[in-house]
Design an enzyme around this catalytic site. Structure first.
Site, short mmCIF file in Angstrom:
data_model
loop_
_atom_site.label_atom_id
_atom_site.label_comp_id
_atom_site.label_asym_id
_atom_site.label_seq_id
_atom_site.Cartn_x
_atom_site.Cartn_y
_atom_site.Cartn_z
N ASP A 262 0.85 -1.19 0.00
CA ASP A 262 0.00 0.00 0.00
C ASP A 262 0.89 1.24 0.00
OD1 ASP A 262 -2.29 1.55 0.16
OD2 ASP A 262 -2.42 1.41 2.34
N GLU B 261 2.58 4.74 -4.16
CA GLU B 261 2.60 5.65 -5.33
C GLU B 261 3.96 6.34 -5.47
OE1 GLU B 261 0.21 5.55 -2.97
OE2 GLU B 261 -1.10 4.30 -4.21
N ASP C 149 -9.04 3.67 -2.14
CA ASP C 149 -9.99 4.14 -1.13
C ASP C 149 -11.30 4.64 -1.73
OD1 ASP C 149 -8.03 3.43 0.59
OD2 ASP C 149 -7.34 5.48 1.00
#
Ligand code: GLC
Length: 809
Positions: A408, A411, A485
């Site tokens: 997670d 990015e 999300d």
């Protein structure tokens, strides 16, 4: 005060600004065929490489730097490049590159490329190559008003991206995912251009910096641009959208088969707070007879969010917990973020500093960013040695019995104003240093690559599972993706369909949203409807945010629990079918979850149909996407479709009104298709060579050679790579008073074979009196029984055949 040269600083002068003229490469000044393959065109201000990668994939690279480089990014599979015979012909106006299955015309005066396919049809025409600002290069191509655009990875909005404008920049977006959001976590700069009157084609722009795609600003043309690095793109030719997707995936790689447990149901929550809670959760699933294959541990399992640790108070005995769960057949998936806490006492931080593994500025300063653990350093995954190191760290988990990792915040997400790493970090990039600005979109994928490779080394032949939030083209080789999300909004349930469909068309077949929605609060009805739809997505996980209402399948009382239970069980029932679609994705790159457009491209009703979808070719799922709704229109494409619930048969090519009380998901099966079902009363049916499989066929009224296939292997190791699998093909034909099934093994290599193959044909239109089985024209034996009430016939085929033909009359 004494004046210095600063007084004549150019910035102080007025009126001297010359508006930068729109840059173009200018006219071609020289052209040659290259020894290493491809053709180089020198222009007044640049050089252009035109390189046939295969007969159907042609690379175009605009090079503006002094030094020419033909290197690709790591996303491209080097083994696809093959030598393609070609000829360079010069005419007065243009150069012609003639290839076996295409030809390109490069106009001398402006270096524009026209591409023709095998049939001599003009597929695509450049309006021009340009630079819109310093360092930003783009390509504009002709377009038609009625063209449709698919792919572009993980984007909001509907299936057809015509009229949209997007950027590619991996972004941590907690804001609601609405249509005007141009970037999400995954960037796949690939699209398919589709027009009913023309041959389709694909464009893959291989640039992991920020790129832009504009299908909005003009009706006659579209453009794509890079903000840094070079404009390096691939034309992909084909007769069908399927050809394009499959060829694109050959260019960026295809997925390995996941372990069976990874395609079961996953339960997650930010966070299950203690080992006792996790153990209790697992037992609740068992008590309630709801199958579950994986429980995810979100950030609270860690010791102050240090990756590769367990919190000693909340999770004092992780090994014991994992063993207890493994005994129940449940796997733990732990979250691992890239940020390594700045803490001189912490092993991974020390090692990263001592070995120089963290991202740095050119001048040598480390990049520190604030994430869950506070100030953190970030491994430079662009360097092989560092990926190796990161992979090795996962021994911490694999030694505890963990086979799955959830990547997670990769990015990478950083809690600062730019929301990510500083763009002037310089990545080592295996000897070809580049700034973070140039490589941003690769960071997350390389983290997953490191993770997957580490796990593979440690799991002694067992297949790992990696889930990632961020990714770039080719991410499918390393990890599944979930769509980040989202919220417990009905709109997000609806949007998850086109989003995952386009991910599938962009080479990533293994994807799914957080079922029930991550942020905000699920309602009982939303959870029921989302679970009904979600169990047919390739990746199936229920996950929710820290302060939201609970959304485990039983969270809303008995009625909703019963619905969730029956649909999660239904996923396991269809698991052999779903797994066969994973095999197809692994083999061909085609998606598991498909828009009707992919299968029925000539049907003008389906080019933007995305409130329903296909799983493979034979299941059509039409979820309820609004509250208080008990009926919906369903579009059935050409062919015959059978209502899973009522057995009613429909002729396709029209809309029907489906009845959908809360407990019912409109689901249709392609008549004549042979669909493997796992039949089991066990709490958690196990997909392996011993699973009880029954092949279910809904009889068609007519039609011949309706094809299906069933793939199986041990569903856990890599033995399939050595050919250890079975692949059985079926072909059914129907007439008024008879039908036949042709069954043949394309591969029958599992060491242990089933004694028999069971087939049930439902909704038969005649009363059978004779069943004949032929093996290579020799009459064989096959048990059968007919149930007149349900109009279904069951066949038990002794499994010693390679090829059998069964007639029922
Ligand atoms: C991010 C992830 C979410 C996770 C949370 C805490 O928001 O997208 O899935 O639960 O971080 O780790």
């Amino acid at each position: 005060m004494m004046k210095t040269s600063e007084n004549i600083h150019p910035d102080k002068q007025q009126g001297l600004d010359i508006e930068e003229k729109l840059w173009t490469p200018g006219a071609i000044t020289a052209a040659k065929a290259l020894e290493e393959g491809g053709y180089l065109f020198e222009t007044e201000r640049a050089a252009i490489l035109l390189q046939p990668v295969t007969e159907q994939i042609i690379r175009v690279k605009l090079m503006t730097a002094q030094e020419l480089s033909f290197k690709t990014t790591i996303a491209v599979q080097q083994d696809v490049f093959c030598s393609v015979e070609g000829e360079l012909v010069e005419t007065e106006e243009a150069y012609h590159v003639k290839l076996p299955a295409a030809s390109a015309v490069i106009h001398k005066h402006n270096a524009c490329v026209d591409l023709y396919n095998q049939d001599g049809e003009l597929v695509s025409s450049d309006v021009g190559l340009y630079s819109s600002a310093r360092g930003k290069y783009g390509c504009r191509k002709q377009n038609e008003k009625d063209s449709h655009i698919y792919g572009l990875g993980e984007k909001t909005s509907f299936l057809d991206k015509a009229g949209e404008k997007y950027d590619m920049w991996n972004s941590d977006v907690f804001d609601p995912h609405v249509p005007e959001i141009e970037c999400l976590y995954v960037s796949i700069p690939f699209f398919i251009h589709f027009n009913y009157d023309k041959a389709p084609y694909g464009i893959f722009l291989d640039n992991p910096g920020r790129t832009s795609f504009d299908f909005r600003s003009s009706e006659e043309s579209y453009s794509f641009e890079v903000q840094s690095g070079e404009l390096d793109y691939y034309f992909i030719l084909g007769n069908t959208v399927k050809d394009i997707v499959s060829r694109y995936s050959s260019l960026t790689g295809r997925m390995d088969l996941p372990p069976a447990w990874a395609i079961g149901y996953h339960q997650s929550r930010y966070s299950y707070m203690s080992q006792d809670e996790v153990i209790a959760l697992a037992h609740t699933f068992k008590e309630k007879q709801i199958p579950v294959d994986a429980i995810h541990l979100d950030i609270h399992y860690m010791d102050e969010y240090r990756v590769f640790t367990f919190d000693p108070i909340r999770f004092p005995q992780p090994r014991k917990m994992i063993e207890e769960l493994n005994e129940l057949g449940i796997r733990i998936v732990t979250i691992v973020d890239p940020g390594v806490k700045k803490d001189p006492d912490y092993k991974q931080y020390q090692a990263g500093i001592l070995n120089d593994y963290f991202c740095k500025k050119l001048e040598g300063d480390l990049f520190f960013g604030d994430v869950w653990p506070g100030t953190s350093a970030f491994p430079d995954f662009t360097e092989e040695e560092i990926r190796q190191w990161w992979g090795e760290q996962h021994q911490y988990y694999t030694e505890l019995g963990i086979h799955g990792i959830w990547n997670d915040m990769n990015e990478p997400a950083v809690f600062n104003t730019t929301k990510t790493m500083d763009l002037d970090v310089v990545h080592r990039n295996d000897g070809d240093p580049k700034t973070h600005g140039e490589l941003h979109n690769l960071y997350g994928m390389l983290m997953s690559m490191a993770t997957q490779q580490g796990l593979k080394q440690q799991l002694s032949g067992n297949r790992p599972f990696v889930l990632t939030r961020a990714g770039y083209a080719g991410v499918q080789k390393y990890a599944a993706t979930w769509t980040g999300d989202n919220r417990s909004f009905w709109e997000h349930l609806a949007m998850s369909i086109p989003m995952v469909l386009n991910l599938g068309l962009s080479g990533q077949p293994f994807a799914g949203p957080d079922i029930g929605g991550f942020a905000h609060h699920a309602s009982p009805e939303l959870l029921a409807r989302w679970t009904q739809a979600g169990v047919f997505f390739p990746y199936c996980r229920n996950h929710s945010v820290i302060d939201s209402i609970r959304q485990e399948p039983w969270a809303f009382g008995e009625e909703i629990e019963a619905i969730c239970q029956s649909y999660i069980r239904m996923r396991y029932q269809f698991l052999p079918y779903i797994y066969t679609q994973f095999y197809e994705a692994h083999k061909t790159g085609l998606p598991i979850m498909r828009p009707l457009l992919l299968e029925y491209a000539d049907d003008r009703n389906v080019y933007n149909l995305c409130d329903q979808f296909l799983v493979g070719t034979d299941l059509l799922v039409a979820p309820i996407l609004r509250p208080s709704t008990t009926a919906r229109a369903v579009y059935l494409p050409e062919g015959e479709w059978v209502d899973y619930w009522s057995g009613e048969r429909y002729e396709g090519g029209k809309n029907i009104l489906a009845d959908a009380p809360l407990e019912r998901l409109p689901l249709y099966i392609r008549a004549g298709a042979v669909v493997p079902n796992m039949i089991s009363d066990a709490w958690k049916p196990q997909l392996n060579e011993e699973a009880a499989i029954k092949h279910i066929v809904y009889a068609a009224t007519k039609g011949s050679q309706i094809k299906s296939q069933w793939y199986e292997d041990d569903a856990n190791t890599y033995d399939y790579e050595q050919g250890s699998y079975n692949l059985l093909q079926f072909s059914t034909s129907f007439e008024q008073n008879s039908m036949s099934i042709d069954v043949s093994y394309v591969a029958k290599n599992l060491t242990k074979q089933r004694e028999s193959i069971k087939v049930e044909i439902k909704e038969l239109l005649f009363t059978p009196s004779q069943v004949m089985m032929y093996e290579h024209d020799v009459v064989g034996q096959c048990e059968w029984s007919y149930n007149a009430e349900t109009r279904s016939i069951e066949l038990v085929l002794p499994n010693h055949f390679d090829h059998a033909h069964i007639t029922i009359s």
